[in-house]
Design a protein around this motif. Structure first.
Motif, PDB file in Angstrom:
ATOM      1  N   VAL A 257      77.969-107.560  60.842  1.00  0.00           N
ATOM      2  CA  VAL A 257      78.148-106.127  61.040  1.00  0.00           C
ATOM      3  C   VAL A 257      79.619-105.738  60.886  1.00  0.00           C
ATOM      4  CG1 VAL A 257      77.926-104.237  62.694  1.00  0.00           C
ATOM      5  CG2 VAL A 257      76.160-106.002  62.579  1.00  0.00           C
ATOM      6  N   VAL A 258      79.844-104.645  60.171  1.00  0.00           N
ATOM      7  CA  VAL A 258      81.152-104.010  60.131  1.00  0.00           C
ATOM      8  C   VAL A 258      81.023-102.729  60.944  1.00  0.00           C
ATOM      9  CG1 VAL A 258      82.946-102.972  58.702  1.00  0.00           C
ATOM     10  CG2 VAL A 258      81.693-104.981  57.873  1.00  0.00           C
ATOM     11  N   ASN A 259      81.609-102.767  62.132  1.00  0.00           N
ATOM     12  CA  ASN A 259      81.571-101.632  63.054  1.00  0.00           C
ATOM     13  C   ASN A 259      82.928-100.944  62.982  1.00  0.00           C
ATOM     14  OD1 ASN A 259      81.535 -99.878  65.197  1.00  0.00           O
ATOM     15  ND2 ASN A 259      80.767-101.340  66.680  1.00  0.00           N
TER      16      ASN A 259
ATOM     17  N   ARG B 151      73.084-107.500  64.802  1.00  0.00           N
ATOM     18  CA  ARG B 151      73.472-108.913  64.947  1.00  0.00           C
ATOM     19  C   ARG B 151      72.307-109.743  65.459  1.00  0.00           C
ATOM     20  NH1 ARG B 151      78.656-106.582  67.038  1.00  0.00           N
ATOM     21  NH2 ARG B 151      80.076-106.749  65.273  1.00  0.00           N
ATOM     22  N   ASP B 152      71.526-109.180  66.373  1.00  0.00           N
ATOM     23  CA  ASP B 152      70.345-109.882  66.874  1.00  0.00           C
ATOM     24  C   ASP B 152      69.343-110.168  65.758  1.00  0.00           C
ATOM     25  OD1 ASP B 152      71.375-109.912  69.425  1.00  0.00           O
ATOM     26  OD2 ASP B 152      70.087-108.290  70.180  1.00  0.00           O
TER      27      ASP B 152
ATOM     28  N   TRP C 265      63.412 -98.667  62.871  1.00  0.00           N
ATOM     29  CA  TRP C 265      64.380 -98.923  61.802  1.00  0.00           C
ATOM     30  C   TRP C 265      64.674-100.397  61.629  1.00  0.00           C
ATOM     31  CZ3 TRP C 265      68.860-101.486  62.796  1.00  0.00           C
ATOM     32  CH2 TRP C 265      69.276-101.537  64.124  1.00  0.00           C
ATOM     33  N   SER C 266      64.654-101.183  62.705  1.00  0.00           N
ATOM     34  CA  SER C 266      64.988-102.597  62.552  1.00  0.00           C
ATOM     35  C   SER C 266      63.934-103.319  61.725  1.00  0.00           C
ATOM     36  CB  SER C 266      65.180-103.268  63.906  1.00  0.00           C
ATOM     37  OG  SER C 266      64.021-103.156  64.694  1.00  0.00           O
ATOM     38  N   GLN C 267      62.667-102.958  61.893  1.00  0.00           N
ATOM     39  CA  GLN C 267      61.625-103.561  61.065  1.00  0.00           C
ATOM     40  C   GLN C 267      61.768-103.092  59.626  1.00  0.00           C
ATOM     41  OE1 GLN C 267      59.574-105.981  61.882  1.00  0.00           O
ATOM     42  NE2 GLN C 267      58.802-106.016  59.788  1.00  0.00           N
ATOM     43  N   LYS C 268      62.074-101.820  59.443  1.00  0.00           N
ATOM     44  CA  LYS C 268      62.282-101.303  58.090  1.00  0.00           C
ATOM     45  C   LYS C 268      63.439-102.031  57.420  1.00  0.00           C
ATOM     46  CE  LYS C 268      60.529 -96.713  59.077  1.00  0.00           C
ATOM     47  NZ  LYS C 268      60.847 -95.310  59.243  1.00  0.00           N
ATOM     48  N   LEU C 269      64.482-102.310  58.186  1.00  0.00           N
ATOM     49  CA  LEU C 269      65.639-102.999  57.639  1.00  0.00           C
ATOM     50  C   LEU C 269      65.244-104.395  57.175  1.00  0.00           C
ATOM     51  CD1 LEU C 269      68.611-102.744  57.084  1.00  0.00           C
ATOM     52  CD2 LEU C 269      69.067-103.475  59.402  1.00  0.00           C
ATOM     53  N   LYS C 270      64.407-105.067  57.937  1.00  0.00           N
ATOM     54  CA  LYS C 270      63.930-106.388  57.530  1.00  0.00           C
ATOM     55  C   LYS C 270      63.116-106.293  56.240  1.00  0.00           C
ATOM     56  CE  LYS C 270      63.300-108.317  62.143  1.00  0.00           C
ATOM     57  NZ  LYS C 270      62.276-108.788  63.091  1.00  0.00           N
ATOM     58  N   GLU C 271      62.253-105.283  56.164  1.00  0.00           N
ATOM     59  CA  GLU C 271      61.313-105.167  55.053  1.00  0.00           C
ATOM     60  C   GLU C 271      61.918-104.597  53.781  1.00  0.00           C
ATOM     61  OE1 GLU C 271      58.263-102.718  56.688  1.00  0.00           O
ATOM     62  OE2 GLU C 271      57.542-104.283  58.037  1.00  0.00           O
ATOM     63  N   ARG C 272      62.967-103.803  53.902  1.00  0.00           N
ATOM     64  CA  ARG C 272      63.465-103.053  52.749  1.00  0.00           C
ATOM     65  C   ARG C 272      64.830-103.496  52.260  1.00  0.00           C
ATOM     66  NH1 ARG C 272      61.730 -96.877  54.233  1.00  0.00           N
ATOM     67  NH2 ARG C 272      59.533 -97.327  54.552  1.00  0.00           N
TER      68      ARG C 272
ATOM     69  N   ALA D 159      73.975-100.292  68.195  1.00  0.00           N
ATOM     70  CA  ALA D 159      73.489-100.547  66.838  1.00  0.00           C
ATOM     71  C   ALA D 159      74.009-101.892  66.330  1.00  0.00           C
ATOM     72  CB  ALA D 159      73.915 -99.425  65.896  1.00  0.00           C
ATOM     73  N   ALA D 160      75.276-102.170  66.573  1.00  0.00           N
ATOM     74  CA  ALA D 160      75.855-103.438  66.125  1.00  0.00           C
ATOM     75  C   ALA D 160      75.157-104.625  66.782  1.00  0.00           C
ATOM     76  CB  ALA D 160      77.354-103.463  66.423  1.00  0.00           C
TER      77      ALA D 160
END
Length: 122
Positions: A35-37, A29-30, A100-107, A24-25
């Motif tokens: 990131v706080v892991n 990062r990509d 989820w990565s696209q959602k993270l970009k969008e939201r 996930a980290a």
């Protein structure tokens, strides 16, 4: 965006924890996020209580822009507590799901309660 990763730790083997949190980290990062892991700071010898005090201090600070909940977060008392603190502070929460990565970009700017599975089932 600075993102805190939350999920089950004590119920899993160290190898599985490192794999899940590490993957996930790396993906966050990509995408260009900081990131706080919590696995990076855990030092497996800490008591659960001490570890939770450290992670909750991070979440209570104003450093975290979002929280990313790993699959099965609802099975972890610690992850549920971290999520509660994030909700109280109105920190956006994202959930590990397909896309989820696209959602993270969008939201990035949406309220925490509009971001996915709110039941902790992954």
């Amino acid at each position: 965006m600075k993102i805190y990763i939350a999920g089950p730790i004590s119920a899993l083997s160290p190898d599985e924890v490192n794999c899940r949190f590490g993957s996930a980290a790396a993906e966050l990062r990509d995408l260009g996020h900081s990131v706080v892991n919590p696995v990076d700071m855990s030092g497996w010898g800490l008591s659960w209580e001490t570890y939770m005090c450290l992670t909750l201090e991070i979440l209570r600070s104003d450093e975290i822009d979002a929280v990313y909940m790993l699959k099965d977060w609802g099975l972890s008392e610690g992850a549920r507590t971290e999520r509660s603190v994030a909700k109280i502070k109105k920190i956006p929460i994202y959930y590990e799901t397909d896309g989820w990565s696209q959602k993270l970009k969008e939201r990035a700017e949406r309220p925490y309660d509009a971001m996915g599975d709110d039941q902790g089932r992954g």
